[in-house]
Design a protein around this motif. Structure first.
Motif, PDB file in Angstrom:
ATOM      1  N   ALA A  95       0.840  -1.205   0.000  1.00  0.00           N
ATOM      2  CA  ALA A  95       0.000   0.000   0.000  1.00  0.00           C
ATOM      3  C   ALA A  95       0.875   1.254   0.000  1.00  0.00           C
ATOM      4  CB  ALA A  95      -0.943  -0.014   1.199  1.00  0.00           C
ATOM      5  N   HIS A  96       1.949   1.220   0.774  1.00  0.00           N
ATOM      6  CA  HIS A  96       2.884   2.353   0.793  1.00  0.00           C
ATOM      7  C   HIS A  96       3.503   2.571  -0.591  1.00  0.00           C
ATOM      8  CE1 HIS A  96       6.051   5.074   2.048  1.00  0.00           C
ATOM      9  NE2 HIS A  96       6.920   4.250   1.495  1.00  0.00           N
ATOM     10  N   HIS A  97       3.839   1.490  -1.258  1.00  0.00           N
ATOM     11  CA  HIS A  97       4.417   1.609  -2.605  1.00  0.00           C
ATOM     12  C   HIS A  97       3.466   2.322  -3.566  1.00  0.00           C
ATOM     13  CE1 HIS A  97       7.954  -0.551  -1.637  1.00  0.00           C
ATOM     14  NE2 HIS A  97       7.440  -1.761  -1.667  1.00  0.00           N
ATOM     15  N   THR A  98       2.149   2.129  -3.384  1.00  0.00           N
ATOM     16  CA  THR A  98       1.208   2.790  -4.295  1.00  0.00           C
ATOM     17  C   THR A  98       1.275   4.299  -4.156  1.00  0.00           C
ATOM     18  OG1 THR A  98      -0.703   2.747  -2.784  1.00  0.00           O
ATOM     19  CG2 THR A  98      -0.377   0.825  -4.231  1.00  0.00           C
ATOM     20  N   ARG A  99       1.747   4.768  -3.022  1.00  0.00           N
ATOM     21  CA  ARG A  99       1.922   6.214  -2.826  1.00  0.00           C
ATOM     22  C   ARG A  99       3.336   6.642  -3.204  1.00  0.00           C
ATOM     23  NH1 ARG A  99      -1.357   4.575   1.460  1.00  0.00           N
ATOM     24  NH2 ARG A  99      -3.330   5.680   1.567  1.00  0.00           N
ATOM     25  N   HIS A 100       4.302   5.938  -2.654  1.00  0.00           N
ATOM     26  CA  HIS A 100       5.712   6.290  -2.844  1.00  0.00           C
ATOM     27  C   HIS A 100       6.138   6.184  -4.313  1.00  0.00           C
ATOM     28  CE1 HIS A 100       9.959   6.631  -1.852  1.00  0.00           C
ATOM     29  NE2 HIS A 100      10.181   5.515  -2.514  1.00  0.00           N
ATOM     30  N   LEU A 101       5.629   5.189  -5.016  1.00  0.00           N
ATOM     31  CA  LEU A 101       5.987   4.958  -6.416  1.00  0.00           C
ATOM     32  C   LEU A 101       4.856   5.373  -7.365  1.00  0.00           C
ATOM     33  CD1 LEU A 101       7.586   1.417  -5.966  1.00  0.00           C
ATOM     34  CD2 LEU A 101       8.782   3.603  -6.147  1.00  0.00           C
ATOM     35  N   ARG A 102       3.977   6.227  -6.903  1.00  0.00           N
ATOM     36  CA  ARG A 102       2.787   6.615  -7.671  1.00  0.00           C
ATOM     37  C   ARG A 102       3.120   7.007  -9.103  1.00  0.00           C
ATOM     38  NH1 ARG A 102       1.031  11.503  -9.250  1.00  0.00           N
ATOM     39  NH2 ARG A 102      -1.145  11.617  -9.896  1.00  0.00           N
ATOM     40  N   ASP A 103       4.055   7.938  -9.275  1.00  0.00           N
ATOM     41  CA  ASP A 103       4.370   8.429 -10.615  1.00  0.00           C
ATOM     42  C   ASP A 103       4.844   7.301 -11.526  1.00  0.00           C
ATOM     43  OD1 ASP A 103       3.645  10.937  -9.761  1.00  0.00           O
ATOM     44  OD2 ASP A 103       5.698  11.642  -9.470  1.00  0.00           O
ATOM     45  N   GLU A 104       5.616   6.395 -10.971  1.00  0.00           N
ATOM     46  CA  GLU A 104       6.100   5.265 -11.777  1.00  0.00           C
ATOM     47  C   GLU A 104       4.954   4.312 -12.139  1.00  0.00           C
ATOM     48  OE1 GLU A 104      10.089   3.671 -10.737  1.00  0.00           O
ATOM     49  OE2 GLU A 104       9.905   5.102  -9.067  1.00  0.00           O
ATOM     50  N   PHE A 105       4.043   4.090 -11.191  1.00  0.00           N
ATOM     51  CA  PHE A 105       2.873   3.262 -11.509  1.00  0.00           C
ATOM     52  C   PHE A 105       2.029   3.919 -12.603  1.00  0.00           C
ATOM     53  CE2 PHE A 105       3.350   1.092  -7.271  1.00  0.00           C
ATOM     54  CZ  PHE A 105       3.403  -0.197  -7.761  1.00  0.00           C
ATOM     55  N   LEU A 106       1.879   5.231 -12.537  1.00  0.00           N
ATOM     56  CA  LEU A 106       1.112   5.932 -13.569  1.00  0.00           C
ATOM     57  C   LEU A 106       1.785   5.792 -14.928  1.00  0.00           C
ATOM     58  CD1 LEU A 106       0.010   9.195 -11.706  1.00  0.00           C
ATOM     59  CD2 LEU A 106      -1.315   7.096 -12.081  1.00  0.00           C
ATOM     60  N   ARG A 107       3.111   5.936 -14.964  1.00  0.00           N
ATOM     61  CA  ARG A 107       3.835   5.754 -16.230  1.00  0.00           C
ATOM     62  C   ARG A 107       3.726   4.317 -16.727  1.00  0.00           C
ATOM     63  NH1 ARG A 107       7.335   9.495 -13.811  1.00  0.00           N
ATOM     64  NH2 ARG A 107       8.725   7.914 -12.984  1.00  0.00           N
ATOM     65  N   ALA A 108       3.552   3.378 -15.807  1.00  0.00           N
ATOM     66  CA  ALA A 108       3.421   1.963 -16.184  1.00  0.00           C
ATOM     67  C   ALA A 108       2.001   1.628 -16.638  1.00  0.00           C
ATOM     68  CB  ALA A 108       3.822   1.072 -15.015  1.00  0.00           C
ATOM     69  N   GLY A 109       1.104   2.613 -16.620  1.00  0.00           N
ATOM     70  CA  GLY A 109      -0.231   2.387 -17.148  1.00  0.00           C
ATOM     71  C   GLY A 109      -1.332   2.266 -16.114  1.00  0.00           C
ATOM     72  N   MET A 110      -0.998   2.300 -14.828  1.00  0.00           N
ATOM     73  CA  MET A 110      -2.046   2.262 -13.818  1.00  0.00           C
ATOM     74  C   MET A 110      -2.596   3.676 -13.625  1.00  0.00           C
ATOM     75  SD  MET A 110      -0.791  -0.535 -11.004  1.00  0.00           S
ATOM     76  CE  MET A 110      -2.447  -0.730 -10.350  1.00  0.00           C
ATOM     77  N   SER A 111      -3.813   3.767 -13.126  1.00  0.00           N
ATOM     78  CA  SER A 111      -4.438   5.062 -12.892  1.00  0.00           C
ATOM     79  C   SER A 111      -4.491   5.347 -11.387  1.00  0.00           C
ATOM     80  CB  SER A 111      -5.855   5.076 -13.460  1.00  0.00           C
ATOM     81  OG  SER A 111      -6.685   4.187 -12.717  1.00  0.00           O
ATOM     82  N   ASP A 112      -4.714   6.618 -11.053  1.00  0.00           N
ATOM     83  CA  ASP A 112      -4.900   6.963  -9.644  1.00  0.00           C
ATOM     84  C   ASP A 112      -6.089   6.217  -9.056  1.00  0.00           C
ATOM     85  OD1 ASP A 112      -2.828   8.723  -8.810  1.00  0.00           O
ATOM     86  OD2 ASP A 112      -3.718  10.354  -9.975  1.00  0.00           O
ATOM     87  N   ARG A 113      -7.146   6.025  -9.847  1.00  0.00           N
ATOM     88  CA  ARG A 113      -8.326   5.284  -9.382  1.00  0.00           C
ATOM     89  C   ARG A 113      -7.937   3.844  -9.037  1.00  0.00           C
ATOM     90  NH1 ARG A 113     -12.048   6.401  -6.591  1.00  0.00           N
ATOM     91  NH2 ARG A 113     -11.597   4.485  -5.562  1.00  0.00           N
ATOM     92  N   GLN A 114      -7.143   3.201  -9.909  1.00  0.00           N
ATOM     93  CA  GLN A 114      -6.696   1.830  -9.634  1.00  0.00           C
ATOM     94  C   GLN A 114      -5.843   1.779  -8.371  1.00  0.00           C
ATOM     95  OE1 GLN A 114      -4.922   1.067 -13.560  1.00  0.00           O
ATOM     96  NE2 GLN A 114      -6.107  -0.853 -13.573  1.00  0.00           N
ATOM     97  N   LEU A 115      -4.958   2.742  -8.203  1.00  0.00           N
ATOM     98  CA  LEU A 115      -4.096   2.750  -7.020  1.00  0.00           C
ATOM     99  C   LEU A 115      -4.924   2.922  -5.748  1.00  0.00           C
ATOM    100  CD1 LEU A 115      -1.066   4.782  -8.390  1.00  0.00           C
ATOM    101  CD2 LEU A 115      -1.221   2.300  -8.041  1.00  0.00           C
ATOM    102  N   ALA A 116      -5.930   3.780  -5.799  1.00  0.00           N
ATOM    103  CA  ALA A 116      -6.825   3.937  -4.647  1.00  0.00           C
ATOM    104  C   ALA A 116      -7.597   2.645  -4.393  1.00  0.00           C
ATOM    105  CB  ALA A 116      -7.781   5.102  -4.890  1.00  0.00           C
ATOM    106  N   ASP A 117      -8.050   2.003  -5.464  1.00  0.00           N
ATOM    107  CA  ASP A 117      -8.764   0.725  -5.315  1.00  0.00           C
ATOM    108  C   ASP A 117      -7.844  -0.354  -4.734  1.00  0.00           C
ATOM    109  OD1 ASP A 117     -11.047   1.913  -6.324  1.00  0.00           O
ATOM    110  OD2 ASP A 117     -10.884   0.977  -8.309  1.00  0.00           O
ATOM    111  N   VAL A 118      -6.580  -0.342  -5.136  1.00  0.00           N
ATOM    112  CA  VAL A 118      -5.609  -1.291  -4.578  1.00  0.00           C
ATOM    113  C   VAL A 118      -5.470  -1.063  -3.074  1.00  0.00           C
ATOM    114  CG1 VAL A 118      -3.133  -1.819  -4.444  1.00  0.00           C
ATOM    115  CG2 VAL A 118      -4.272  -1.761  -6.661  1.00  0.00           C
ATOM    116  N   ARG A 119      -5.321   0.190  -2.668  1.00  0.00           N
ATOM    117  CA  ARG A 119      -5.184   0.473  -1.230  1.00  0.00           C
ATOM    118  C   ARG A 119      -6.414  -0.002  -0.455  1.00  0.00           C
ATOM    119  NH1 ARG A 119      -2.566   4.907  -3.482  1.00  0.00           N
ATOM    120  NH2 ARG A 119      -4.419   6.227  -3.416  1.00  0.00           N
ATOM    121  N   ALA A 120      -7.600   0.211  -1.013  1.00  0.00           N
ATOM    122  CA  ALA A 120      -8.820  -0.268  -0.352  1.00  0.00           C
ATOM    123  C   ALA A 120      -8.826  -1.789  -0.284  1.00  0.00           C
ATOM    124  CB  ALA A 120     -10.053   0.252  -1.091  1.00  0.00           C
TER     125      ALA A 120
END
Length: 146
Positions: A95-120
């Motif tokens: 869950a921390h990685h979804t915040r700390h590596l957010r920009d990299e996840f976005l560049r990898a094709g994930m969305s902020d909505r997906q990252l929030a859903d992952v944390r939930a």
């Protein structure tokens, strides 16, 4: 680095390496099939990010062979798996990685909505996942020839 560690051992000395193999960490129980797929998406994206940084995400399973090639003997390897739940350090770290590596996840094709859903999902009381395989590998530097 491994060869330097081996050279630093005195004859008969033991080296222990603890390392992950992050290639397989399946979800075991999720609220629905979409949640399973979201978790697989996260793990795959994270592994691509790490590989892009030069990390061998499967090195844990290769550690014993690398120690043998580096000249160690009496090698033993033990693999441990854990059940990850919402309270486990493993899922909290993801869950921390979804915040700390957010920009990299976005560049990898994930969305902020997906990252929030992952944390939930990772905080969901019914979610369960198998941890990364954790390898503890020991090897001994041979005694000097007399």
């Amino acid at each position: 680095m491994l060869y330097r560690l081996v050279r630093a051992l005195k004859p008969g000395g033991i080296l222990q390496i603890d390392e992950f193999d992050a290639t397989c960490a399946p979800s075991l129980c999720a609220p629905d099939p979409a949640a399973h797929e979201l978790y697989r998406t996260l793990i795959a994206a994270k592994n691509r990010l790490m590989a892009g940084r030069g990390v061998d995400v499967a090195w844990g399973r290769r550690a014993a062979g690398a120690m043998h090639q580096a000249g160690l003997v009496d090698i033993s390897s033990h693999r441990r798996l854990e059940l990850w739940t919402a309270r486990s350090p493993g899922l909290r770290l993801l869950a921390h990685h979804t915040r700390h590596l957010r920009d990299e996840f976005l560049r990898a094709g994930m969305s902020d909505r997906q990252l929030a859903d992952v944390r939930a999902l990772l905080a969901h009381p019914d979610f369960r996942a198998c941890s990364y395989a954790f390898y503890s590998v020991q090897g001994r530097r041979p005694e000097e020839a007399r």
